[in-house]
Design a protein around this motif. Structure first.
Motif, PDB file in Angstrom:
ATOM      1  N   THR A 485       7.040  40.110  34.830  1.00  0.00           N
ATOM      2  CA  THR A 485       8.015  41.122  35.208  1.00  0.00           C
ATOM      3  C   THR A 485       9.384  40.668  34.701  1.00  0.00           C
ATOM      4  O   THR A 485       9.622  39.481  34.506  1.00  0.00           O
ATOM      5  N   VAL A 486      10.258  41.618  34.487  1.00  0.00           N
ATOM      6  CA  VAL A 486      11.576  41.339  33.910  1.00  0.00           C
ATOM      7  C   VAL A 486      12.643  41.910  34.827  1.00  0.00           C
ATOM      8  O   VAL A 486      12.504  43.027  35.354  1.00  0.00           O
ATOM      9  N   GLN A 487      13.713  41.158  35.041  1.00  0.00           N
ATOM     10  CA  GLN A 487      14.875  41.604  35.814  1.00  0.00           C
ATOM     11  C   GLN A 487      16.131  41.384  34.980  1.00  0.00           C
ATOM     12  O   GLN A 487      16.258  40.374  34.289  1.00  0.00           O
ATOM     13  N   VAL A 488      17.059  42.322  35.046  1.00  0.00           N
ATOM     14  CA  VAL A 488      18.361  42.181  34.401  1.00  0.00           C
ATOM     15  C   VAL A 488      19.370  41.739  35.454  1.00  0.00           C
ATOM     16  O   VAL A 488      19.500  42.378  36.504  1.00  0.00           O
ATOM     17  N   THR A 489      20.059  40.633  35.193  1.00  0.00           N
ATOM     18  CA  THR A 489      21.044  40.100  36.132  1.00  0.00           C
ATOM     19  C   THR A 489      22.451  40.255  35.555  1.00  0.00           C
ATOM     20  O   THR A 489      22.696  39.865  34.406  1.00  0.00           O
ATOM     21  N   VAL A 490      23.349  40.827  36.341  1.00  0.00           N
ATOM     22  CA  VAL A 490      24.743  41.012  35.940  1.00  0.00           C
ATOM     23  C   VAL A 490      25.604  40.081  36.795  1.00  0.00           C
ATOM     24  O   VAL A 490      25.589  40.173  38.033  1.00  0.00           O
ATOM     25  N   ASP A 491      26.329  39.177  36.150  1.00  0.00           N
ATOM     26  CA  ASP A 491      27.230  38.274  36.861  1.00  0.00           C
ATOM     27  C   ASP A 491      28.581  38.974  37.025  1.00  0.00           C
ATOM     28  O   ASP A 491      29.224  39.322  36.036  1.00  0.00           O
ATOM     29  N   ALA A 492      29.008  39.209  38.254  1.00  0.00           N
ATOM     30  CA  ALA A 492      30.179  40.048  38.487  1.00  0.00           C
ATOM     31  C   ALA A 492      31.119  39.419  39.513  1.00  0.00           C
ATOM     32  O   ALA A 492      30.683  38.798  40.483  1.00  0.00           O
ATOM     33  N   LEU A 493      32.434  39.631  39.281  1.00  0.00           N
ATOM     34  CA  LEU A 493      33.435  39.243  40.257  1.00  0.00           C
ATOM     35  C   LEU A 493      33.558  40.300  41.345  1.00  0.00           C
ATOM     36  O   LEU A 493      33.780  39.977  42.514  1.00  0.00           O
ATOM     37  N   ALA A 494      33.420  41.559  40.972  1.00  0.00           N
ATOM     38  CA  ALA A 494      33.493  42.670  41.920  1.00  0.00           C
ATOM     39  C   ALA A 494      32.113  43.320  41.970  1.00  0.00           C
ATOM     40  O   ALA A 494      31.876  44.398  41.411  1.00  0.00           O
ATOM     41  N   GLY A 495      31.171  42.651  42.598  1.00  0.00           N
ATOM     42  CA  GLY A 495      29.790  43.077  42.591  1.00  0.00           C
ATOM     43  C   GLY A 495      29.541  44.497  43.053  1.00  0.00           C
ATOM     44  O   GLY A 495      28.900  45.285  42.352  1.00  0.00           O
ATOM     45  N   PRO A 496      30.038  44.912  44.237  1.00  0.00           N
ATOM     46  CA  PRO A 496      29.762  46.267  44.712  1.00  0.00           C
ATOM     47  C   PRO A 496      30.273  47.348  43.767  1.00  0.00           C
ATOM     48  O   PRO A 496      29.594  48.363  43.538  1.00  0.00           O
ATOM     49  N   GLU A 497      31.489  47.154  43.189  1.00  0.00           N
ATOM     50  CA  GLU A 497      32.044  48.165  42.281  1.00  0.00           C
ATOM     51  C   GLU A 497      31.198  48.255  41.001  1.00  0.00           C
ATOM     52  O   GLU A 497      30.902  49.349  40.512  1.00  0.00           O
ATOM     53  N   VAL A 498      30.811  47.103  40.478  1.00  0.00           N
ATOM     54  CA  VAL A 498      29.988  47.106  39.265  1.00  0.00           C
ATOM     55  C   VAL A 498      28.629  47.738  39.554  1.00  0.00           C
ATOM     56  O   VAL A 498      28.091  48.506  38.753  1.00  0.00           O
ATOM     57  N   ALA A 499      28.071  47.422  40.720  1.00  0.00           N
ATOM     58  CA  ALA A 499      26.767  47.970  41.083  1.00  0.00           C
ATOM     59  C   ALA A 499      26.815  49.485  41.181  1.00  0.00           C
ATOM     60  O   ALA A 499      25.855  50.173  40.793  1.00  0.00           O
ATOM     61  N   ARG A 500      27.928  50.046  41.695  1.00  0.00           N
ATOM     62  CA  ARG A 500      28.035  51.495  41.805  1.00  0.00           C
ATOM     63  C   ARG A 500      27.949  52.148  40.430  1.00  0.00           C
ATOM     64  O   ARG A 500      27.315  53.193  40.246  1.00  0.00           O
ATOM     65  N   PHE A 501      28.599  51.539  39.431  1.00  0.00           N
ATOM     66  CA  PHE A 501      28.560  52.086  38.074  1.00  0.00           C
ATOM     67  C   PHE A 501      27.114  52.127  37.561  1.00  0.00           C
ATOM     68  O   PHE A 501      26.621  53.152  37.063  1.00  0.00           O
ATOM     69  N   TRP A 502      26.416  51.012  37.666  1.00  0.00           N
ATOM     70  CA  TRP A 502      25.064  50.957  37.128  1.00  0.00           C
ATOM     71  C   TRP A 502      24.109  51.839  37.924  1.00  0.00           C
ATOM     72  O   TRP A 502      23.165  52.401  37.365  1.00  0.00           O
ATOM     73  N   ARG A 503      24.350  51.979  39.210  1.00  0.00           N
ATOM     74  CA  ARG A 503      23.497  52.853  40.014  1.00  0.00           C
ATOM     75  C   ARG A 503      23.609  54.285  39.522  1.00  0.00           C
ATOM     76  O   ARG A 503      22.585  54.983  39.365  1.00  0.00           O
ATOM     77  N   ALA A 504      24.839  54.739  39.273  1.00  0.00           N
ATOM     78  CA  ALA A 504      25.030  56.112  38.790  1.00  0.00           C
ATOM     79  C   ALA A 504      24.455  56.286  37.394  1.00  0.00           C
ATOM     80  O   ALA A 504      23.838  57.314  37.074  1.00  0.00           O
ATOM     81  N   LEU A 505      24.663  55.267  36.532  1.00  0.00           N
ATOM     82  CA  LEU A 505      24.213  55.382  35.147  1.00  0.00           C
ATOM     83  C   LEU A 505      22.691  55.411  35.049  1.00  0.00           C
ATOM     84  O   LEU A 505      22.117  56.212  34.284  1.00  0.00           O
ATOM     85  N   LEU A 506      22.024  54.573  35.804  1.00  0.00           N
ATOM     86  CA  LEU A 506      20.573  54.438  35.677  1.00  0.00           C
ATOM     87  C   LEU A 506      19.797  55.397  36.579  1.00  0.00           C
ATOM     88  O   LEU A 506      18.598  55.595  36.373  1.00  0.00           O
ATOM     89  N   GLY A 507      20.488  55.959  37.579  1.00  0.00           N
ATOM     90  CA  GLY A 507      19.749  56.764  38.553  1.00  0.00           C
ATOM     91  C   GLY A 507      18.923  55.907  39.494  1.00  0.00           C
ATOM     92  O   GLY A 507      17.924  56.367  40.050  1.00  0.00           O
ATOM     93  N   TYR A 508      19.327  54.636  39.682  1.00  0.00           N
ATOM     94  CA  TYR A 508      18.613  53.721  40.547  1.00  0.00           C
ATOM     95  C   TYR A 508      19.082  53.880  41.999  1.00  0.00           C
ATOM     96  O   TYR A 508      20.021  54.622  42.286  1.00  0.00           O
ATOM     97  N   VAL A 509      18.425  53.147  42.900  1.00  0.00           N
ATOM     98  CA  VAL A 509      18.814  53.122  44.306  1.00  0.00           C
ATOM     99  C   VAL A 509      18.873  51.667  44.752  1.00  0.00           C
ATOM    100  O   VAL A 509      18.299  50.778  44.114  1.00  0.00           O
ATOM    101  N   HIS A 510      19.582  51.405  45.855  1.00  0.00           N
ATOM    102  CA  HIS A 510      19.618  50.054  46.401  1.00  0.00           C
ATOM    103  C   HIS A 510      18.282  49.714  47.054  1.00  0.00           C
ATOM    104  O   HIS A 510      17.671  50.560  47.715  1.00  0.00           O
ATOM    105  N   ARG A 511      17.869  48.480  46.851  1.00  0.00           N
ATOM    106  CA  ARG A 511      16.681  48.013  47.563  1.00  0.00           C
ATOM    107  C   ARG A 511      17.017  47.901  49.046  1.00  0.00           C
ATOM    108  O   ARG A 511      18.119  47.484  49.419  1.00  0.00           O
ATOM    109  N   ALA A 512      16.081  48.268  49.901  1.00  0.00           N
ATOM    110  CA  ALA A 512      16.314  48.228  51.343  1.00  0.00           C
ATOM    111  C   ALA A 512      16.729  46.836  51.784  1.00  0.00           C
ATOM    112  O   ALA A 512      16.121  45.837  51.397  1.00  0.00           O
ATOM    113  N   ASN A 513      17.805  46.771  52.570  1.00  0.00           N
ATOM    114  CA  ASN A 513      18.291  45.520  53.150  1.00  0.00           C
ATOM    115  C   ASN A 513      18.725  44.515  52.086  1.00  0.00           C
ATOM    116  O   ASN A 513      18.738  43.321  52.332  1.00  0.00           O
TER     117      ASN A 513
END
Length: 603
Positions: A485-513
């Motif tokens: 299996t493959v995972q993409v890891t993004v190293d970020a200073l502002a993790g939540p803000e960066v995550a919001r961008f990728w969530r909208a772009l990919l159409g992904y959702v947050h994993r529970a908890n």
């Protein structure tokens, strides 16, 4: 002599004599005054020669050549006649066998006869797919006689077809074990192995008795298969052979698993442990065998095995001592004591912490299995290492996204049959297996997901066993070396803000908890993980890939990457994970889960 007299004396009709004359085989030497044919003594002798050669099976043309060609060699003709006769006998014997098998099927009408004939022809087809379809359909239509299935399975070289034939034979009723036992005495090693493999999958007391007898077979391969099958059936007769297999390194992992199954009561467990210890103490037992014997003690319960491991933890052989100490820690953990410190073990949401300068590309793979959370009240939780150490799960490997197995179906049709069989398993809907079907194989992933639970459970273990059993019955082998299996890891200073961008772009959702993880709601794309940085690092890449591979394939994959121009950045957390970089410095983690055996020592 006139034609009528020749016919009376030779037994050849006048009409046939005229036919011989028309072909030039024999011509009367003269004619009477009235024009009647008149045969001389030599003509009559030639008629007798023709009839003698006809009795050997020669055609009239071949007879003409034999009588008239001075260069004709009788020996070549006789050799050819011998070959033709053998072919004819073989064809007649095959026809007789087929007729007997049709009679054995007890057809009710011509439609049944035609179905049996079609199945018998398909079993002898040159097409592996045709043979496999025939085997799988033999139990649903007019049944193929047991003799035909045994003959087919003992000569089958294609693994998928052989598995389907074994499945059909196991459902065929009585008579199979005795016929398979005859195959155990074949002069061909491959036939002997196929025979014992079939017996291992045959139910009933008759097959068990044949397997008992096979423990004395001079072929070590036959003895090994018989011992493994008897071990899973709970027969202690198999113990000596299983221990021999551990010592000799022949299917030693399977043999150790079978010994752990047999150690179900205190008496048997102590007996097995004592025998293992005796072999360990034998002067002629070499170092590799001593290591395997020590590992085999892992699955044997009771104080005798524990005492042996305590002694072995001080063994002069460092590998044996380390293995024994590790197994003792596992026993302590299983008894409710503290968990051994293991890279990759899942203890809940706590993650290892690395220095900020080394955190990107190092922590992400290690923390991934740790992120498999386990609710405190859940007794069904199964950690990666426990999964790998459980019997009958050799087809599966725990990766970053659960337990995965790849079944090499060989064709889309065979893969579809496996998927259909999985879908018909009782309770499979509760397991929510992810299944990927391709033209050459089927990948299955199992993981339990809930609001407070992400990981492996006893339900996944049970379902994995049943899926593997289905694949074996259908003759579809597993290849655990290719899953990943493959995972993409993004190293970020502002993790939540960066995550919001990728969530909208990919159409992904947050994993529970787990707000730092994004997943594809269809569970098709690679997950994204947003790793918190303590300080900007402009000299290093900010996105890297985590590749999860089976624990027994990691070192080979790393060696291949280094040989392809990469370099090893860090192995400080091996065997949990390694950090690599490509020629331009872009990093990747190779991670494993549930490593088996003691961790490599570093010095």
């Amino acid at each position: 002599m006139l034609i009528g007299e020749v016919a009376r004396r030779s037994g050849v009709s006048a009409r046939m004599l005229r036919h011989y004359e028309s072909l030039g085989l024999v011509r009367p030497s003269g004619r009477t005054g009235s024009g009647y044919r008149e045969y001389s003594r030599e003509d009559v002798r030639r008629v007798f020669h023709i009839e003698s050669l006809r009795s050997l099976g020669l055609s009239l043309r071949e007879i003409g050549r034999a009588l008239d060609d001075p260069c004709f060699t009788p020996s070549a003709l006789v050799d050819d006649l011998v070959r033709q006769t053998r072919d004819r006998i073989a064809a007649e014997t095959e026809l007789l066998t087929r007729l007997r098998r049709i009679r054995a099927a007890d057809p009710a009408g011509w439609e049944d006869v035609l179905q049996v004939v079609a199945l018998l022809q398909a079993l002898g087809s040159k097409s592996a797919d045709a043979r496999q379809r025939a085997a799988l359909s033999s139990a649903d239509e007019v049944p193929v006689p047991v003799e035909a299935l045994v003959e087919a399975v003992l000569s089958e070289t294609e693994p998928n077809v052989a598995g389907a034939l074994r499945w059909a034979l196991a459902r065929s009723g009585d008579g199979g074990p005795a016929l398979l036992a005859e195959g155990l005495g074949s002069p061909v090693a491959a036939v002997r192995e196929r025979a014992v493999q079939c017996l291992a999958e045959m139910p009933g007391a008759e097959a068990t008795e044949q397997l008992r007898d096979a423990l004395a077979n001079p072929d070590v391969v036959v003895r090994g298969h018989a011992a493994l099958a008897l071990g899973t059936r709970g027969l202690v007769d198999a113990v000596p052979t299983l221990i021999d297999m551990v010592v000799e390194g022949r299917n030693d992992t399977d043999a150790a698993d079978a010994l752990s199954v047999l150690a179900g009561d205190t008496t048997t467990a102590d007996r097995i442990a004592t025998t293992l210890v005796d072999r360990l103490a034998h002067d002629r037992t070499q170092a590799p065998a001593r290591g395997r014997l020590t590992q085999a003690l892992a699955g044997i319960p009771g104080t005798r095995a524990t005492s042996a491991l305590v002694e072995l933890s001080h063994d002069v052989d460092r590998a044996v001592a380390l293995t024994a100490a590790y197994l003792l820690r596992l026993r302590e953990a299983g008894a409710g004591g503290p968990q051994p410190a293991r890279a990759g073990s899942a203890r809940g949401p706590v993650r290892p912490v690395a220095p900020a300068s080394a955190r990107a590309g190092v922590v992400s793979a290690a923390r991934y299995v740790d992120r498999m959370t386990y609710g405190e009240g859940r007794t069904e939780r199964v950690r990666p290492q426990q999964f790998h150490e459980t019997a009958d799960l050799d087809d599966w490997r725990v990766l970053g996204e659960g337990a995965c197995a790849y079944f090499r179906a060989g064709s889309l049709a065979a893969g579809a049959r496996l998927v259909q069989a999985i879908g018909e398993l009782p309770g499979v809907e509760a397991g929510h297996p992810d299944i990927d079907v391709r033209y050459d194989g089927v990948t299955v992933r199992l993981i339990t997901l809930a609001d407070d639970f992400y990981g492996l459970s006893e339900r996944d273990v049970a379902l994995a066993r049943r899926i593997s059993a289905l694949a074996r019955r259908l003759g579809i082998p597993a290849d655990p070396s290719v899953v990943q299996t493959v995972q993409v890891t993004v190293d970020a200073l502002a993790g939540p803000e960066v995550a919001r961008f990728w969530r909208a772009l990919l159409g992904y959702v947050h994993r529970a908890n787990s707000p730092e993880d994004l997943i594809d709601p269809q569970r098709r794309g690679a997950p994204f993980y947003f790793q918190q940085m303590d300080a900007p690092r402009p000299q290093r890449n900010r996105v890297h890939v985590d590749v999860w591979v089976p624990y027994d394939q990691a070192e080979a994959r790393i060696a291949a990457a280094v040989a392809a121009g990469g370099r090893l950045v860090s192995d400080a957390h091996a065997p949990s994970h390694w950090v690599l970089a490509d020629p331009e410095g872009n990093e990747a983690c190779v991670g494993t889960a549930g490593w088996i055996g003691p961790e490599p020592t570093r010095g």
